[in-house]
Design a protein around this motif. Structure first.
Motif, PDB file in Angstrom:
ATOM      1  N   UNK A 247       7.352  -0.440  -8.796  1.00 27.65           N
ATOM      2  CA  UNK A 247       7.850  -1.813  -8.824  1.00 27.65           C
ATOM      3  C   UNK A 247       8.098  -2.340  -7.417  1.00 27.65           C
ATOM      4  N   UNK A 248       8.547  -1.465  -6.522  1.00 30.07           N
ATOM      5  CA  UNK A 248       8.752  -1.886  -5.138  1.00 30.07           C
ATOM      6  C   UNK A 248       7.415  -2.244  -4.481  1.00 30.07           C
ATOM      7  N   UNK A 249       6.388  -1.417  -4.743  1.00 29.06           N
ATOM      8  CA  UNK A 249       5.073  -1.716  -4.192  1.00 29.06           C
ATOM      9  C   UNK A 249       4.532  -3.045  -4.713  1.00 29.06           C
ATOM     10  N   UNK A 250       4.726  -3.290  -6.005  1.00 26.07           N
ATOM     11  CA  UNK A 250       4.270  -4.558  -6.589  1.00 26.07           C
ATOM     12  C   UNK A 250       5.059  -5.737  -6.020  1.00 26.07           C
ATOM     13  N   UNK A 251       6.313  -5.503  -5.702  1.00 26.98           N
ATOM     14  CA  UNK A 251       7.134  -6.568  -5.101  1.00 26.98           C
ATOM     15  C   UNK A 251       6.700  -6.875  -3.674  1.00 26.98           C
ATOM     16  N   UNK A 252       6.214  -5.851  -2.956  1.00 23.02           N
ATOM     17  CA  UNK A 252       5.863  -6.026  -1.540  1.00 23.02           C
ATOM     18  C   UNK A 252       4.391  -6.366  -1.320  1.00 23.02           C
ATOM     19  N   UNK A 253       3.546  -6.160  -2.320  1.00 20.74           N
ATOM     20  CA  UNK A 253       2.118  -6.414  -2.155  1.00 20.74           C
ATOM     21  C   UNK A 253       1.854  -7.918  -2.272  1.00 20.74           C
ATOM     22  N   UNK A 254       1.278  -8.521  -1.214  1.00 18.65           N
ATOM     23  CA  UNK A 254       1.097  -9.960  -1.144  1.00 18.65           C
ATOM     24  C   UNK A 254      -0.228 -10.375  -1.782  1.00 18.65           C
ATOM     25  N   UNK A 255      -0.152 -11.357  -2.679  1.00 16.93           N
ATOM     26  CA  UNK A 255      -1.345 -11.926  -3.294  1.00 16.93           C
ATOM     27  C   UNK A 255      -1.919 -12.987  -2.352  1.00 16.93           C
ATOM     28  N   UNK A 256      -3.248 -13.011  -2.248  1.00 15.51           N
ATOM     29  CA  UNK A 256      -3.897 -14.007  -1.407  1.00 15.51           C
ATOM     30  C   UNK A 256      -4.809 -14.909  -2.239  1.00 15.51           C
ATOM     31  N   UNK A 257      -5.148 -16.044  -1.666  1.00 17.13           N
ATOM     32  CA  UNK A 257      -5.988 -17.015  -2.370  1.00 17.13           C
ATOM     33  C   UNK A 257      -7.326 -16.379  -2.741  1.00 17.13           C
ATOM     34  N   UNK A 258      -7.756 -16.594  -3.981  1.00 20.93           N
ATOM     35  CA  UNK A 258      -9.014 -16.037  -4.465  1.00 20.93           C
ATOM     36  C   UNK A 258      -8.884 -14.695  -5.140  1.00 20.93           C
ATOM     37  N   UNK A 259      -7.696 -14.075  -5.123  1.00 17.23           N
ATOM     38  CA  UNK A 259      -7.499 -12.777  -5.763  1.00 17.23           C
ATOM     39  C   UNK A 259      -7.660 -12.889  -7.280  1.00 17.23           C
ATOM     40  N   UNK A 260      -8.069 -11.762  -7.877  1.00 22.73           N
ATOM     41  CA  UNK A 260      -8.065 -11.628  -9.334  1.00 22.73           C
ATOM     42  C   UNK A 260      -7.139 -10.481  -9.700  1.00 22.73           C
ATOM     43  N   UNK A 261      -6.080 -10.789 -10.427  1.00 22.39           N
ATOM     44  CA  UNK A 261      -5.132  -9.781 -10.894  1.00 22.39           C
ATOM     45  C   UNK A 261      -5.516  -9.424 -12.328  1.00 22.39           C
ATOM     46  N   UNK A 262      -5.799  -8.144 -12.558  1.00 21.16           N
ATOM     47  CA  UNK A 262      -6.271  -7.716 -13.870  1.00 21.16           C
ATOM     48  C   UNK A 262      -5.437  -6.542 -14.372  1.00 21.16           C
TER      49      UNK A 262
END
Length: 379
Positions: free
Chosen positions: A331-346
């Protein structure tokens, strides 16, 4: 005859059951499973690098939009509200301490030079003083320049300079401003944030508001919030500046076993993976595999090399980042991982979901056969 029909029905049922089991992989589902995504790894002769997210990866990929104003914009000093500009009309009164002056008529001590037009080059012409640059000077600064020039021709001249007419310095504001229009640069509105306030503020969400300033053939952009967080970005305005206020157009896509599958626009300057999932209602509790949350991204060469610890890559690379929310630091990694424009979260489905579909398909098929048998009177 009845026995043969029953035997045929059982054979058909067995054939259908085997067929359903064999075709489990092609049953309807939301997308590839975790095993299939890993099968596309470069290590398995695929075309993408599959990387598990940890503290090192979150640091290497924490790239935020590089927006802001350059030093040339930041170093511009505020202009005065009384600065003379091309097109302005000036009035001059020149006093001379001699009876027969250069510019005064006989018996007069002063000469009125009215309606002197500042030309497109910013220059004016004064008899005996020649061409003088007026644009960029205040009336007081111009008075001193003219006095120095005339002092060489007549003793102790006294000069008054007035600004009679002219549009003055203006800027235009369009887009998501409270009131679009052309505004003069006055003493209270010589900086960007002050001018935006004078235009009624903004009509869009402040968290995603972008402010672009076009000056000449150059355009630079900053986030509205950064103008207040970093006072040095609250630049001084220049005559003719064009200000455009718009919403952030960056977006990303969320697919798979989530509360909703959709394309989303950024709701803040920076969004983490956990926030991206929260925007669609989180993981689907009955479908999602929390060990298989993937982020698909085309990564620039320098970032890809930093993530993979290599220096032999060439050009943009396909990377698939894996988040395991069941790990102690997941959960900490998911909180710190930055999403960028054009990403696909699956988000992949849990293995049990595919099994349940298979079982439902088998028993559904058998139920259909039993119904058909009953209709034919086969026992």
């Amino acid at each position: 005859m009845s026995r043969q029909l029953r035997r045929g029905a059982k054979t058909i049922a067995l054939f259908l059951a085997v067929t359903v089991v064999a075709s489990c992989a092609t049953l309807p589902r939301s997308g590839p499973n975790k095993r299939e995504i890993f099968a596309g790894s470069v290590l398995r002769e695929g075309d993408a690098f599959v990387v598990s997210v940890n503290d090192r990866v979150t640091t290497a990929t924490a790239v935020t939009p590089a927006l802001g104003f350059s030093q040339s914009f930041q170093n511009a000093n505020p202009i005065g509200a009384d600065t003379i500009r091309p097109g302005d009309t000036l009035g001059l009164i020149i006093y001379e301490n001699v009876e027969d002056g250069l510019l005064t008529n006989t018996g007069a001590s002063a000469s009125l030079i009215d309606e002197v037009q500042v030309d497109s080059a910013g220059m004016i012409f004064i008899p005996y003083a020649g061409r003088i640059r007026a644009a960029g000077n205040t009336p007081e600064a111009l008075r001193r320049v003219i006095t120095r020039r005339l002092d060489e021709q007549t003793p102790d001249p006294q000069v008054l300079v007035r600004r009679l007419a002219g549009d003055g310095a203006t800027v235009s504001i369009v887009g998501g401003a409270g009131a679009q229009g052309v505004y003069p640069i006055e003493r209270p509105t010589r900086t960007l944030t002050a001018m935006i306030a004078a235009a009624g503020g903004i009509s869009i969400e402040p968290d995603i508001a972008l402010v672009s300033v076009s000056r000449g053939n150059r355009t630079e952009t900053a986030y509205l919030r950064d103008l207040y967080r970093n006072p040095h970005l609250d630049i001084a305005l220049r005559d003719g500046d064009r200000i455009f206020i718009e919403e952030d157009t960056r977006s990303f896509t969320v697919l798979g076993a989530t509360g909703a599958q959709t394309r989303l626009e950024f709701q803040a300057e920076v969004i983490s993976a956990i926030e991206a999932l929260a925007q669609v209602g989180g993981l689907n509790a009955t479908l999602a595999n929390p060990t298989g949350v993937f982020v698909f991204r085309n990564e620039p060469e320098e970032i890809a090399e930093a993530v993979l610890g290599r220096d032999d890559l060439d050009g943009t690379q396909r990377l698939v980042y894996v988040l395991d929310l069941t790990q102690p630091t997941g959960m900490f990694n998911a909180r710190d991982f930055i999403i960028r424009s054009g990403d696909t979260v699956y988000v992949t489905e849990a293995p049990i979901v595919a099994w349940n579909r298979s079982v439902a398909a088998i028993f559904g098929s058998l139920g259909t056969i039993s119904s058909t048998s009953a209709t034919l009177g086969i026992e």
